[in-house]
Scaffold this active site. Structure first.
Site, PDB file in Angstrom:
ATOM      1  N   HIS A  64     -10.016  -1.085  -7.154  1.00  0.00           N
ATOM      2  CA  HIS A  64      -9.638   0.075  -6.327  1.00  0.00           C
ATOM      3  C   HIS A  64      -8.753   1.034  -7.119  1.00  0.00           C
ATOM      4  CE1 HIS A  64      -8.901   2.271  -2.676  1.00  0.00           C
ATOM      5  NE2 HIS A  64      -7.594   2.071  -2.740  1.00  0.00           N
ATOM      6  N   ASP A  82       0.847  -1.205   0.000  1.00  0.00           N
ATOM      7  CA  ASP A  82       0.000   0.000   0.000  1.00  0.00           C
ATOM      8  C   ASP A  82       0.879   1.252   0.000  1.00  0.00           C
ATOM      9  OD1 ASP A  82      -2.009   1.839   0.248  1.00  0.00           O
ATOM     10  OD2 ASP A  82      -2.738   1.134   2.192  1.00  0.00           O
TER      11      ASP A  82
HETATM   12  C1  HEM Z   1      -9.596  -0.045   3.060  1.00  0.00           C
HETATM   13  C2  HEM Z   1      -8.903   1.050   2.809  1.00  0.00           C
HETATM   14  C3  HEM Z   1      -7.854   1.082   1.751  1.00  0.00           C
HETATM   15  C4  HEM Z   1      -6.908   0.166   1.435  1.00  0.00           C
HETATM   16  C5  HEM Z   1      -6.637  -1.177   2.109  1.00  0.00           C
HETATM   17  C6  HEM Z   1      -6.183   0.675   0.290  1.00  0.00           C
HETATM   18  C7  HEM Z   1      -5.154   0.003  -0.344  1.00  0.00           C
HETATM   19  C8  HEM Z   1      -4.575   0.417  -1.518  1.00  0.00           C
HETATM   20  C9  HEM Z   1      -3.603  -0.346  -2.282  1.00  0.00           C
HETATM   21  C10 HEM Z   1      -3.086  -1.714  -1.886  1.00  0.00           C
HETATM   22  C11 HEM Z   1      -3.280   0.379  -3.369  1.00  0.00           C
HETATM   23  C12 HEM Z   1      -2.322  -0.017  -4.521  1.00  0.00           C
HETATM   24  C13 HEM Z   1      -0.907   0.407  -4.324  1.00  0.00           C
HETATM   25  C14 HEM Z   1      -0.693   1.869  -4.118  1.00  0.00           C
HETATM   26  O1  HEM Z   1      -0.778   2.289  -3.000  1.00  0.00           O
HETATM   27  O2  HEM Z   1      -0.474   2.617  -5.076  1.00  0.00           O
HETATM   28  C15 HEM Z   1      -4.018   1.609  -3.299  1.00  0.00           C
HETATM   29  C16 HEM Z   1      -3.950   2.622  -4.221  1.00  0.00           C
HETATM   30  C17 HEM Z   1      -4.594   3.805  -4.115  1.00  0.00           C
HETATM   31  N1  HEM Z   1      -5.532   4.156  -3.187  1.00  0.00           N
HETATM   32 FE1  HEM Z   1      -6.146   3.013  -1.650  1.00  0.00          FE
HETATM   33  N2  HEM Z   1      -6.694   1.899  -0.030  1.00  0.00           N
HETATM   34  C18 HEM Z   1      -7.724   2.192   0.805  1.00  0.00           C
HETATM   35  C19 HEM Z   1      -8.528   3.310   0.803  1.00  0.00           C
HETATM   36  C20 HEM Z   1      -8.373   4.356  -0.061  1.00  0.00           C
HETATM   37  C21 HEM Z   1      -9.170   5.557  -0.051  1.00  0.00           C
HETATM   38  C22 HEM Z   1     -10.316   5.838   0.920  1.00  0.00           C
HETATM   39  C23 HEM Z   1      -8.690   6.366  -1.046  1.00  0.00           C
HETATM   40  C24 HEM Z   1      -9.121   7.737  -1.487  1.00  0.00           C
HETATM   41  C25 HEM Z   1     -10.023   8.478  -0.881  1.00  0.00           C
HETATM   42  C26 HEM Z   1      -7.599   5.655  -1.674  1.00  0.00           C
HETATM   43  C27 HEM Z   1      -6.848   6.161  -2.722  1.00  0.00           C
HETATM   44  C28 HEM Z   1      -5.906   5.437  -3.426  1.00  0.00           C
HETATM   45  C29 HEM Z   1      -5.180   5.970  -4.563  1.00  0.00           C
HETATM   46  C30 HEM Z   1      -5.247   7.376  -5.126  1.00  0.00           C
HETATM   47  C31 HEM Z   1      -4.357   4.939  -5.018  1.00  0.00           C
HETATM   48  C32 HEM Z   1      -3.375   4.986  -6.182  1.00  0.00           C
HETATM   49  C33 HEM Z   1      -4.073   4.635  -7.469  1.00  0.00           C
HETATM   50  C34 HEM Z   1      -3.076   4.604  -8.610  1.00  0.00           C
HETATM   51  O3  HEM Z   1      -2.737   5.684  -9.106  1.00  0.00           O
HETATM   52  O4  HEM Z   1      -2.623   3.527  -8.959  1.00  0.00           O
HETATM   53  N3  HEM Z   1      -7.444   4.453  -1.061  1.00  0.00           N
HETATM   54  N4  HEM Z   1      -4.802   1.608  -2.172  1.00  0.00           N
END
Ligand code: HEM
Length: 347
Positions: free
Chosen positions: A225, A151
């Protein structure tokens, strides 16, 4: 106040990824405003006092204030985009808005330093505040969440992180170097998640599990996601936020979760991502991560620049405050706040 570039003026919003974090959400008691205002100029000094002897631990403390408390604490201009966290009611999932006036986001290589900082600040604040949410996060393997995926990989870095997260003069000349931060505590349904194959989990997230690479466009589900959080602005430029999520868990409470925290120069970007996740992208695709993760809290805070913390504006006029709150009890109104450990208060 001298003219500073956003990064020079900022709290440690753009900080290296840490091994430990503490998230504390506080509400300010009625009548507790003066005690809080007394502590604010000493926050930087507390962080220095606790962290100075352990430079390798990189203690970083960020303090944010919610919309409702802002006018109770500070006279003068408000950050232009500060408003309460907007709850979302999607077809299948909800993002609640929960109470919170102050956010303390503490990061370090060692949890004990976060604890010490919190201990000193909360002891000083006493009954003026109530801790309404608390999570202690720790690095899990190679920076994975408890769903098993790395993450934070696509976070902006360096100058891009500064540009994405810090308010510049064009956005809000009064608050250059400030930042908007959204927090949400998510609880995972680990049993249901584990019932999926690795392949199925990868389609939910949009990246491979072992290798941590994004799925090719043709194989990236619109409900993933990654797909729903990749958003572009009006000019077609990708919009970024800076995330510093941390896993947390308790066997006693049967909880395993992710504490989401996202910084941005405007709350609009994070809010768009949340609408995509919970309400959908307009074509009926909501984020499948929510089938396995429930948001139980939600808050939006403004992180003022350090100059503001060190020398906050005066308290609002008594009759302004009295309009919303009754007279404070004598016990909290005249707390002695002097710390004498190097406050930067300017005259
Ligand atoms: C259960 C809660 C969450 C988990 C476990 C989670 C986990 C992850 C994981 C594993 C990734 C892919 C690797 C990376 O970090 O680039 C990711 C990407 C991302 N997450 Fe989350 N996330 C969560 C909640 C959120 C929330 C609430 C938002 C925004 C309000 C968010 C925004 C993003 C964004 C902007 C990316 C990058 C997308 C990209 O450009 O590839 N995440 N998240």
């Amino acid at each position: 106040m001298p003219k500073l570039a956003p990064a020079e003026a900022a709290q440690p919003v753009v900080s290296p990824v840490s091994s430990a974090a503490m998230f504390l959400v506080l509400t300010v008691a009625e009548g507790g405003e003066d005690a809080v205002r007394d502590v604010v100029p000493d926050l930087t000094a507390y962080a220095r006092a606790v962290g100075f002897g352990y430079p390798e631990a990189g203690l970083a403390c960020v303090t944010g204030f919610g919309s409702a408390v802002w006018d109770r604490l500070f006279a003068g201009p408000r950050p232009v985009e500060l408003h309460p966290f907007v709850a979302l009611d999607g077809p299948r999932h909800r993002a609640p808005s929960t109470p919170g006036d102050i956010l303390l986001h503490l990061r370090a290589e060692r949890l004990d330093l976060c604890y010490d900082f919190a201990d000193q600040v909360l002891t000083r604040l006493g009954d003026a505040v109530r801790v309404v949410d608390e999570a202690h996060g720790w690095r899990y393997h190679d920076r994975r969440d408890l769903l098993g995926f790395v993450d934070g990989t696509e976070n902006p870095e360096g100058i891009e992180a500064v540009a994405a997260t810090l308010v510049d003069a064009e956005r809000d000349p009064e608050f250059v170097g400030g930042s908007y931060v959204v927090v949400q505590k998510y609880l995972h349904d680990i049993a249901s998640w584990k019932a999926l194959t690795d392949r199925e989990q990868e389609s939910v997230i949009g990246r491979t599990k072992a290798g941590n690479v994004q799925l090719p466009d043709a194989a990236l589900p619109k409900t993933s996601h990654v797909a729903l959080n990749t958003i572009a602005g009006p000019d077609g430029e990708e919009q970024a936020i800076l995330r510093a999520n941390m896993p947390f868990g308790s066997f006693r409470d049967g909880e395993a979760g992710t504490y989401f925290i996202g910084y941005c120069a405007t709350p609009r970007v994070t809010e768009q991502m949340l609408r995509n996740m919970f309400l959908g992208d307009g074509e009926g695709h909501q984020d499948r991560i929510l089938d396995f993760s429930t948001a139980v809290t939600g808050g939006l805070f403004f992180v003022p620049p350090t100059g503001f913390l060190d020398d906050p504006p005066p308290a609002p006029a008594v009759d302004e405050r009295a309009a919303d709150s009754p007279a404070p009890p004598a016990s909290t109104r005249h707390m002695d706040g002097s710390l004498g450990i190097g406050s930067l208060k300017r005259s």
